[in-house]
Design a protein around this motif. Structure first.
Motif, mmCIF file in Angstrom:
data_model
loop_
_atom_site.group_PDB
_atom_site.id
_atom_site.type_symbol
_atom_site.label_atom_id
_atom_site.label_comp_id
_atom_site.label_asym_id
_atom_site.label_seq_id
_atom_site.Cartn_x
_atom_site.Cartn_y
_atom_site.Cartn_z
ATOM 1 N N UNK A 129 39.965 41.282 45.427
ATOM 2 C CA UNK A 129 41.305 40.698 45.304
ATOM 3 C C UNK A 129 41.523 40.135 43.920
ATOM 4 N N UNK A 130 42.789 39.936 43.565
ATOM 5 C CA UNK A 130 43.129 39.544 42.203
ATOM 6 C C UNK A 130 42.605 38.163 41.826
ATOM 7 N N UNK A 131 42.386 37.304 42.793
ATOM 8 C CA UNK A 131 41.794 35.995 42.517
ATOM 9 C C UNK A 131 40.417 35.941 43.154
ATOM 10 N N UNK A 132 39.484 35.421 42.444
ATOM 11 C CA UNK A 132 38.097 35.381 42.919
ATOM 12 C C UNK A 132 37.964 34.486 44.148
ATOM 13 N N UNK A 133 37.107 34.895 45.039
ATOM 14 C CA UNK A 133 36.808 34.166 46.265
ATOM 15 C C UNK A 133 36.001 32.907 45.945
ATOM 16 N N UNK A 134 36.497 31.714 46.217
ATOM 17 C CA UNK A 134 35.717 30.501 45.947
ATOM 18 C C UNK A 134 34.819 30.174 47.140
ATOM 19 N N UNK A 135 33.579 30.593 47.128
ATOM 20 C CA UNK A 135 32.712 30.366 48.276
ATOM 21 C C UNK A 135 31.255 30.477 47.873
ATOM 22 N N UNK A 136 30.435 30.022 48.776
ATOM 23 C CA UNK A 136 29.008 30.320 48.693
ATOM 24 C C UNK A 136 28.687 31.123 49.948
ATOM 25 N N UNK A 137 27.755 32.027 49.838
ATOM 26 C CA UNK A 137 27.465 32.934 50.951
ATOM 27 C C UNK A 137 26.249 32.484 51.735
ATOM 28 N N UNK A 138 26.264 32.766 53.009
ATOM 29 C CA UNK A 138 25.109 32.556 53.854
ATOM 30 C C UNK A 138 25.183 33.557 54.994
ATOM 31 N N UNK A 139 24.037 33.834 55.571
ATOM 32 C CA UNK A 139 24.001 34.729 56.725
ATOM 33 C C UNK A 139 24.352 33.926 57.968
ATOM 34 N N UNK A 140 25.212 34.470 58.781
ATOM 35 C CA UNK A 140 25.604 33.799 60.005
ATOM 36 C C UNK A 140 24.476 33.865 61.029
ATOM 37 N N UNK A 141 24.503 32.948 61.941
ATOM 38 C CA UNK A 141 23.542 32.993 63.038
ATOM 39 C C UNK A 141 24.166 33.667 64.262
ATOM 40 N N UNK A 142 25.402 34.132 64.127
ATOM 41 C CA UNK A 142 26.074 34.832 65.226
ATOM 42 C C UNK A 142 25.648 36.288 65.233
ATOM 43 N N UNK A 143 24.548 36.566 65.878
ATOM 44 C CA UNK A 143 24.073 37.942 65.996
ATOM 45 C C UNK A 143 23.219 38.019 67.246
ATOM 46 N N UNK A 144 23.056 39.187 67.780
ATOM 47 C CA UNK A 144 22.199 39.287 68.966
ATOM 48 C C UNK A 144 20.777 38.854 68.647
ATOM 49 N N UNK A 145 20.184 38.079 69.544
ATOM 50 C CA UNK A 145 18.809 37.644 69.359
ATOM 51 C C UNK A 145 17.820 38.746 69.713
ATOM 52 N N UNK A 146 18.291 39.754 70.421
ATOM 53 C CA UNK A 146 17.461 40.874 70.857
ATOM 54 C C UNK A 146 18.271 42.142 70.636
ATOM 55 N N UNK A 147 17.619 43.228 70.268
ATOM 56 C CA UNK A 147 18.343 44.439 69.890
ATOM 57 C C UNK A 147 19.287 44.958 70.977
ATOM 58 N N UNK A 148 19.024 44.677 72.236
ATOM 59 C CA UNK A 148 19.859 45.199 73.312
ATOM 60 C C UNK A 148 20.998 44.297 73.736
ATOM 61 N N UNK A 149 21.151 43.136 73.110
ATOM 62 C CA UNK A 149 22.215 42.209 73.492
ATOM 63 C C UNK A 149 23.565 42.657 72.954
ATOM 64 N N UNK A 150 24.609 42.315 73.700
ATOM 65 C CA UNK A 150 25.969 42.563 73.225
ATOM 66 C C UNK A 150 26.296 41.559 72.125
ATOM 67 N N UNK A 151 27.327 41.868 71.348
ATOM 68 C CA UNK A 151 27.687 41.013 70.219
ATOM 69 C C UNK A 151 29.197 40.821 70.191
ATOM 70 N N UNK A 152 29.630 39.603 69.923
ATOM 71 C CA UNK A 152 31.042 39.289 69.739
ATOM 72 C C UNK A 152 31.120 38.213 68.666
ATOM 73 N N UNK A 153 31.313 38.621 67.417
ATOM 74 C CA UNK A 153 31.313 37.711 66.278
ATOM 75 C C UNK A 153 32.729 37.571 65.732
ATOM 76 N N UNK A 154 33.164 36.323 65.524
ATOM 77 C CA UNK A 154 34.512 36.065 65.024
ATOM 78 C C UNK A 154 34.479 35.046 63.899
ATOM 79 N N UNK A 155 35.352 35.236 62.929
ATOM 80 C CA UNK A 155 35.557 34.244 61.876
ATOM 81 C C UNK A 155 36.659 33.323 62.394
ATOM 82 N N UNK A 156 36.296 32.106 62.762
ATOM 83 C CA UNK A 156 37.251 31.209 63.398
ATOM 84 C C UNK A 156 38.185 30.514 62.421
#
Length: 178
Positions: free
Chosen positions: A133-160
């Motif tokens: 985008x034309x203006x730089x994103x003011x943020x610091x990045x981190x990995x979310x903890x919203x992910x399946x804990x096991x490979x077979x789990x369903x996932x529903x991740x949202x940016x609130x």
């Protein structure tokens, strides 16, 4: 006196309430529960409309279908404070059957995904569609903890909240679990 205070504060409350919509996403419309961007063991290409970014990801796993997943995404317009998209591109491919970590280069935000399933390794390769985008994103990045804990789990991740964006992803791969 009370009427004067009401006349002064009512416009402020109205402005604050109008800004509330800029900082919270309401419920996402993924479409029908049966509407997925892919079918098992097939490739797909999903891109948000111009000026929008991915804000929600839903996925369900099925071992009987080649240890594959169905995927669905929701898009929302990027914050006006970011300006307009100046360029969009496809990042490098993340190969199937390997662990990988990738973020959009050049301060880009994820606006789509492309994926192909490989039955020989029971895994997918991925490619991100990124937009800057034309203006730089003011943020610091981190990995979310919203992910399946096991490979077979369903996932529903949202940016609130507004001004939180998906910039990349990481995966693990196990030749045992596939």
């Amino acid at each position: 006196m009370d009427l004067v205070l009401l006349c002064v504060f009512l416009p402020l409350v109205t402005v604050a309430w109008g800004q509330y919509g800029d900082y919270y996403y309401g419920p996402y419309n993924y479409g029908d529960n049966d509407e997925w961007v892919n079918v098992y063991r097939q490739g797909f290409n999903f891109q948000c409309p111009h000026g929008q970014v991915i804000v929600a990801i839903r996925s369900v796993f099925n071992k009987k279908e080649g240890s594959d997943r169905l995927w669905n995404y929701a898009c929302m317009p990027a914050a006006q404070s970011l300006g307009e998209p100046t360029e969009c591109w496809w990042e490098e491919i993340n190969r199937a059957g390997t662990e990988w970590y990738q973020t959009c280069s050049n301060n880009g935000l994820v606006a789509g995904f492309q994926s192909q399933y490989f039955p020989s390794v029971l895994d997918r390769e991925w490619q991100f569609y990124c937009c800057r985008y034309s203006r730089r994103c003011p943020y610091s990045c981190w990995l979310t903890t919203e992910h399946p804990g096991h490979y077979g789990e369903d996932m529903d991740m949202m940016m609130y909240t507004y001004d939180h964006y998906i910039r990349g992803a990481t995966t693990t791969f196990s030749a045992v679990d596939r």
